[in-house]
Design an enzyme around this catalytic site. Structure first.
Site, PDB file in Angstrom:
ATOM      1  N   TYR A   1      -1.861  -8.217   0.728  1.00 26.77           N
ATOM      2  CA  TYR A   1      -1.556  -6.941   0.143  1.00 26.77           C
ATOM      3  C   TYR A   1      -1.174  -5.904   1.072  1.00 26.77           C
ATOM      4  O   TYR A   1      -1.822  -5.746   2.096  1.00 26.77           O
ATOM      5  CB  TYR A   1      -2.585  -6.399  -0.758  1.00 26.77           C
ATOM      6  CG  TYR A   1      -3.041  -7.365  -2.055  1.00 26.77           C
ATOM      7  CD1 TYR A   1      -2.430  -6.963  -3.148  1.00 26.77           C
ATOM      8  CD2 TYR A   1      -3.979  -8.185  -1.990  1.00 26.77           C
ATOM      9  CE1 TYR A   1      -2.556  -7.750  -4.271  1.00 26.77           C
ATOM     10  CE2 TYR A   1      -4.253  -9.115  -3.042  1.00 26.77           C
ATOM     11  CZ  TYR A   1      -3.671  -8.819  -4.402  1.00 26.77           C
ATOM     12  OH  TYR A   1      -3.795  -9.460  -5.318  1.00 26.77           O
TER      13      TYR A   1
ATOM     14  N   ASP B   1      -2.053  -5.422 -11.445  1.00 24.19           N
ATOM     15  CA  ASP B   1      -2.333  -3.854 -12.182  1.00 24.19           C
ATOM     16  C   ASP B   1      -0.843  -3.347 -12.578  1.00 24.19           C
ATOM     17  O   ASP B   1      -0.111  -3.783 -11.683  1.00 24.19           O
ATOM     18  CB  ASP B   1      -3.211  -3.130 -11.452  1.00 24.19           C
ATOM     19  CG  ASP B   1      -4.567  -3.558 -11.493  1.00 24.19           C
ATOM     20  OD1 ASP B   1      -4.994  -4.419 -12.299  1.00 24.19           O
ATOM     21  OD2 ASP B   1      -5.359  -3.026 -10.694  1.00 24.19           O
TER      22      ASP B   1
ATOM     23  N   ARG C   1      -8.788  -2.541  -5.159  1.00 25.64           N
ATOM     24  CA  ARG C   1      -9.552  -1.450  -5.603  1.00 25.64           C
ATOM     25  C   ARG C   1     -10.894  -1.144  -5.207  1.00 25.64           C
ATOM     26  O   ARG C   1     -11.448  -0.032  -4.662  1.00 25.64           O
ATOM     27  CB  ARG C   1      -9.226  -1.503  -7.083  1.00 25.64           C
ATOM     28  CG  ARG C   1      -8.000  -1.002  -7.635  1.00 25.64           C
ATOM     29  CD  ARG C   1      -8.089  -0.983  -9.074  1.00 25.64           C
ATOM     30  NE  ARG C   1      -8.095  -2.053  -9.491  1.00 25.64           N
ATOM     31  CZ  ARG C   1      -8.556  -2.472 -10.861  1.00 25.64           C
ATOM     32  NH1 ARG C   1      -8.858  -1.539 -11.611  1.00 25.64           N
ATOM     33  NH2 ARG C   1      -8.812  -3.670 -11.251  1.00 25.64           N
TER      34      ARG C   1
ATOM     35  N   ASP D   1      -8.678   3.585  -8.768  1.00 25.62           N
ATOM     36  CA  ASP D   1      -7.413   3.769  -8.350  1.00 25.62           C
ATOM     37  C   ASP D   1      -6.995   4.983  -8.950  1.00 25.62           C
ATOM     38  O   ASP D   1      -7.626   6.017  -9.438  1.00 25.62           O
ATOM     39  CB  ASP D   1      -6.490   2.159  -8.902  1.00 25.62           C
ATOM     40  CG  ASP D   1      -6.440   2.268 -10.358  1.00 25.62           C
ATOM     41  OD1 ASP D   1      -6.529   3.268 -11.259  1.00 25.62           O
ATOM     42  OD2 ASP D   1      -6.156   1.337 -10.984  1.00 25.62           O
TER      43      ASP D   1
END
Length: 326
Positions: free
Chosen positions: A81, A53, A204, A95
């Site tokens: 992550y 993203d 997310r 988000d």
């Protein structure tokens, strides 16, 4: 006096087939990075292995030339992550880029204790069923979910199996945040986490589901991908670093295909007879492994990707992709 004819920009020399691991900057789409690499690599044959993203940073693996044919195998690799989850506010996109859907009261946020948090994290660890975020690229009736959601249409996506092999809480902070222009700050809880997830997992959605489980709502405020399969931040370069290197050396440096393959697949070392056979698309003796393997020549060249199978009662390795001609 006539004005001079503008000169077309000088095209860079075409980079060698191989991978480039980019540390994607915030605010860039993955397509933006591909466009930049096409200019730096002097070719339009550039692709990436897994979208990040715009708000996210970190490891984005790109293939140049023939190496684009290897990307489909990198897409399916597990990923690491580092992220920050904000409890107390839910958004339309799960988000920080979405519109606020709900804000929990101070009592709800302050009532989140560490045992409850750890229990909710544990429930989201392992093999789970996850409903993708509504602004994902998954197609619904032939249209991308994010396009439907941004058009104001209701999007219902089915849960699908994913694996969260690590969901580690690194830090918990009680802070305040502004959620509306001109509005008062509200209490929220920011949680720094580190996760390892299978391909197709939405971090997310983990933030959303964590907030839902704790009754506070939640969304992601920061996301940094630190690893994709065998590629991590230690081998990644920023776009500025790549441009400086290409300017200094005259051509963009790439990770050679054989090295890229060694970071992605188990390796099978070939003899010269096998190299010739595979160059003609012939099958060879089995590798004895259940997964696809990279077949490397004695000179260190990636020749093919092989997969064991049975043909007419015999175990053999068939080339699923031939990269080096005879």
């Amino acid at each position: 006096m006539t004005s001079p004819t503008p000169q077309a920009p000088v095209r860079r020399p075409t980079a060698a087939d191989g991978f480039v691991v980019v540390d994607k900057p915030q605010g860039w789409t993955s397509h933006d990075v591909v466009g930049r690499l096409r200019r730096l690599a002097g070719t339009r044959k550039v692709g990436h292995a897994g979208t990040l993203d715009p708000m996210a940073t970190g490891v984005l693996v790109l293939g140049i030339g023939k190496a684009t044919r290897l990307l489909t195998y990198v897409v399916g690799a597990d990923k690491d992550y580092d992220a920050t989850v904000r409890l107390g506010v839910a958004t339309t996109t799960d988000d920080a880029e979405g519109q606020v859907l709900s804000v929990a009261g101070p009592g709800a946020v302050e009532g989140v204790d560490r045992p409850a948090l750890d229990a909710a994290v544990a429930d989201l660890t392992g093999d789970i069923q996850q409903v993708p975020t509504s602004v994902s690229a998954i197609k619904v009736d032939g249209k991308r979910a994010y396009a439907l959601a941004r058009a104001g249409e209701s999007v219902e996506l089915r849960a699908r199996p994913v694996t969260v092999s690590r969901f580690e809480v690194l830090a918990v902070r009680q802070v305040t945040a502004t959620v509306a222009d001109g509005g008062p700050d509200v209490p929220v809880v920011d949680i720094d986490v580190r996760v390892t997830v299978s391909s197709g997992t939405y971090v997310r959605a983990l933030a959303r589901d964590l907030g839902a489980a704790l009754g506070t709502g939640g969304h992601l405020t920061a996301l940094r991908r630190t690893r994709v399969g065998g590629y991590d931040l230690a081998g990644a370069r920023t776009l500025d670093e790549l441009e400086k290197q290409a300017d200094a050396d005259g051509t963009l440096a790439t990770l050679p295909m054989a090295e890229a393959a060694r970071a992605t697949f188990p390796v099978r070392e070939l003899d010269e007879d096998e190299v010739r056979a595979l160059g003609y698309g012939q099958w060879v003796a089995p590798s004895g492994r259940p997964e696809v393997v990279a077949a490397i020549s004695p000179s260190g060249e990636l020749v093919a990707l092989l997969e064991d199978t049975r043909r007419r009662g015999d175990d053999l390795a068939r080339p699923v992709l031939v990269l080096a001609a005879h």
